[in-house]
Design a protein around this motif. Sequence first.
Motif, PDB file in Angstrom:
ATOM      1  N   CYS A  23      56.017 -51.730 -17.045  1.00  0.00           N
ATOM      2  CA  CYS A  23      56.772 -52.927 -17.415  1.00  0.00           C
ATOM      3  C   CYS A  23      57.818 -53.253 -16.346  1.00  0.00           C
ATOM      4  O   CYS A  23      57.972 -54.413 -15.938  1.00  0.00           O
ATOM      5  CB  CYS A  23      57.433 -52.714 -18.769  1.00  0.00           C
ATOM      6  N   ALA A  24      58.526 -52.231 -15.875  1.00  0.00           N
ATOM      7  CA  ALA A  24      59.532 -52.449 -14.835  1.00  0.00           C
ATOM      8  C   ALA A  24      58.895 -52.977 -13.557  1.00  0.00           C
ATOM      9  O   ALA A  24      59.445 -53.863 -12.889  1.00  0.00           O
ATOM     10  CB  ALA A  24      60.281 -51.144 -14.561  1.00  0.00           C
ATOM     11  N   ALA A  25      57.723 -52.456 -13.200  1.00  0.00           N
ATOM     12  CA  ALA A  25      57.047 -52.903 -11.983  1.00  0.00           C
ATOM     13  C   ALA A  25      56.569 -54.346 -12.109  1.00  0.00           C
ATOM     14  O   ALA A  25      56.702 -55.141 -11.166  1.00  0.00           O
ATOM     15  CB  ALA A  25      55.863 -51.981 -11.694  1.00  0.00           C
ATOM     16  N   LEU A  26      56.020 -54.697 -13.261  1.00  0.00           N
ATOM     17  CA  LEU A  26      55.568 -56.072 -13.456  1.00  0.00           C
ATOM     18  C   LEU A  26      56.747 -57.042 -13.409  1.00  0.00           C
ATOM     19  O   LEU A  26      56.652 -58.127 -12.816  1.00  0.00           O
ATOM     20  CB  LEU A  26      54.833 -56.198 -14.798  1.00  0.00           C
ATOM     21  N   ARG A  27      57.858 -56.648 -13.989  1.00  0.00           N
ATOM     22  CA  ARG A  27      59.040 -57.509 -13.925  1.00  0.00           C
ATOM     23  C   ARG A  27      59.551 -57.637 -12.498  1.00  0.00           C
ATOM     24  O   ARG A  27      60.060 -58.701 -12.102  1.00  0.00           O
ATOM     25  CB  ARG A  27      60.119 -56.961 -14.845  1.00  0.00           C
ATOM     26  N   ALA A  28      59.417 -56.573 -11.715  1.00  0.00           N
ATOM     27  CA  ALA A  28      59.822 -56.645 -10.309  1.00  0.00           C
ATOM     28  C   ALA A  28      58.986 -57.656  -9.542  1.00  0.00           C
ATOM     29  O   ALA A  28      59.441 -58.215  -8.532  1.00  0.00           O
ATOM     30  CB  ALA A  28      59.703 -55.268  -9.666  1.00  0.00           C
ATOM     31  N   LEU A  29      57.769 -57.910 -10.020  1.00  0.00           N
ATOM     32  CA  LEU A  29      56.893 -58.912  -9.408  1.00  0.00           C
ATOM     33  C   LEU A  29      57.141 -60.315  -9.962  1.00  0.00           C
ATOM     34  O   LEU A  29      56.447 -61.258  -9.582  1.00  0.00           O
ATOM     35  CB  LEU A  29      55.429 -58.537  -9.641  1.00  0.00           C
ATOM     36  N   GLY A  30      58.108 -60.446 -10.862  1.00  0.00           N
ATOM     37  CA  GLY A  30      58.406 -61.744 -11.459  1.00  0.00           C
ATOM     38  C   GLY A  30      57.585 -62.067 -12.684  1.00  0.00           C
ATOM     39  O   GLY A  30      57.612 -63.206 -13.174  1.00  0.00           O
ATOM     40  N   LYS A  31      56.867 -61.076 -13.204  1.00  0.00           N
ATOM     41  CA  LYS A  31      56.051 -61.292 -14.397  1.00  0.00           C
ATOM     42  C   LYS A  31      56.885 -61.136 -15.664  1.00  0.00           C
ATOM     43  O   LYS A  31      57.918 -60.465 -15.681  1.00  0.00           O
ATOM     44  CB  LYS A  31      54.911 -60.261 -14.444  1.00  0.00           C
ATOM     45  N   THR A  32      56.397 -61.734 -16.744  1.00  0.00           N
ATOM     46  CA  THR A  32      56.949 -61.487 -18.068  1.00  0.00           C
ATOM     47  C   THR A  32      56.157 -60.341 -18.684  1.00  0.00           C
ATOM     48  O   THR A  32      54.930 -60.420 -18.800  1.00  0.00           O
ATOM     49  CB  THR A  32      56.843 -62.738 -18.952  1.00  0.00           C
TER      50      THR A  32
ATOM     51  N   PRO B 288      57.312 -51.665  -4.202  1.00  0.00           N
ATOM     52  CA  PRO B 288      58.051 -50.440  -3.888  1.00  0.00           C
ATOM     53  C   PRO B 288      58.507 -49.743  -5.166  1.00  0.00           C
ATOM     54  O   PRO B 288      58.871 -50.391  -6.152  1.00  0.00           O
ATOM     55  CB  PRO B 288      59.248 -50.956  -3.073  1.00  0.00           C
ATOM     56  N   ILE B 289      58.481 -48.411  -5.145  1.00  0.00           N
ATOM     57  CA  ILE B 289      58.856 -47.635  -6.330  1.00  0.00           C
ATOM     58  C   ILE B 289      60.371 -47.461  -6.340  1.00  0.00           C
ATOM     59  O   ILE B 289      60.926 -46.665  -5.575  1.00  0.00           O
ATOM     60  CB  ILE B 289      58.146 -46.272  -6.356  1.00  0.00           C
ATOM     61  N   THR B 290      61.026 -48.229  -7.185  1.00  0.00           N
ATOM     62  CA  THR B 290      62.479 -48.166  -7.329  1.00  0.00           C
ATOM     63  C   THR B 290      62.851 -47.062  -8.322  1.00  0.00           C
ATOM     64  O   THR B 290      61.995 -46.585  -9.085  1.00  0.00           O
ATOM     65  CB  THR B 290      63.015 -49.501  -7.853  1.00  0.00           C
ATOM     66  N   PRO B 291      64.122 -46.655  -8.356  1.00  0.00           N
ATOM     67  CA  PRO B 291      64.528 -45.676  -9.366  1.00  0.00           C
ATOM     68  C   PRO B 291      64.229 -46.125 -10.797  1.00  0.00           C
ATOM     69  O   PRO B 291      63.890 -45.290 -11.645  1.00  0.00           O
ATOM     70  CB  PRO B 291      66.036 -45.536  -9.116  1.00  0.00           C
ATOM     71  N   GLU B 292      64.329 -47.426 -11.065  1.00  0.00           N
ATOM     72  CA  GLU B 292      64.047 -47.931 -12.402  1.00  0.00           C
ATOM     73  C   GLU B 292      62.597 -47.676 -12.801  1.00  0.00           C
ATOM     74  O   GLU B 292      62.295 -47.385 -13.967  1.00  0.00           O
ATOM     75  CB  GLU B 292      64.343 -49.437 -12.463  1.00  0.00           C
TER      76      GLU B 292
END
Length: 318
Positions: free
Chosen positions: A37-46, A138-142
């Motif tokens: 979910c965090a990765a998809l949001r990082a891409l601007g997805k809902t 990119p793999i962020t801490p979140e």
Amino acid sequence: MLTVQETAALLRGFDRVLILTHIRPDGDTVGCAAGLCAALRALGKTAWLLPNPGLTDTTAPYAAPYAAPEDFVPEKVVSVDIAVVGLFPDNALPYKDRVDLAIDHHPSFEHFGKHNIVRPEAAACGELMLDILRELTPITPEIALPLYVAISTDTGCFQYTNTTAATHRAAAALMDTGIDFRAVNKVFFRTKTRRRLALEADMLANMEFYDNGRVVLLFVPMALMERIAATESDAEDLSSLGGQIEGTDCSVTLRELRPDVWKLSVRTGARVNATDVCRELGGGGHAAAAGCTVEAPLEDVKRLILEAIARHVPDFQK
């Protein structure tokens, strides 16, 4: 069957995504869902997680930031760490024929999604999820923190036999993002409530040995949970207790969910294939860790699981 690259490409085209986790959610399913979910949001997805009523005090904090609002209508549905539709929570059942992508690591995975990816050799679904998300962003801490929870919890803090060199490499990559992995392992593996200690004491006091001491059965009846006033958080990962008993290579934890409905968690060494045993009773999982649910009085459940073990272990001693 999709490759990692094909899965990432598919996810790039998704939006308004609802992510499903399995019943009695553990750190692997919750961690994978939160990381995705965090990765998809990082891409601007809902993207949202379908709220899971089985979350415990230890897993809930990772799902809470992503819990879907009641009025959310998804365009795409993704399941994570779910081997069969029978493991969908009740509120996920309306989506059982609508899973656009299923991501899993169980040998018993039933390919129920429109698109599927499975890696049975992975110790945790989090290992596979990390490879997919690396292709996306990119793999962020979140993203890294819940994925570390997924891998650490499904390997018993890297102590279970499913742990491989690839497992350690994945964990190291996540640790390199600066996450507080020490706090994760303290909460999940080195902190127990007094109620949890009381549960373990009763289980050990009433355990039963079979097969010349190599098979142990441990019991968690509803009456025990009620007497101690134990919560689901107190009962989390009780199945790991039997594997610590010297001389055993097959432990079965029998947890009563409702009157005469027992959840069996089987943990084994090389001599016993847990998946083969549990498959006979309608379940599945991994060679060293599998489960099933049996509706019958306790004495019948004990007989059924012991007979199933005996059928798959040529040197079983009755």
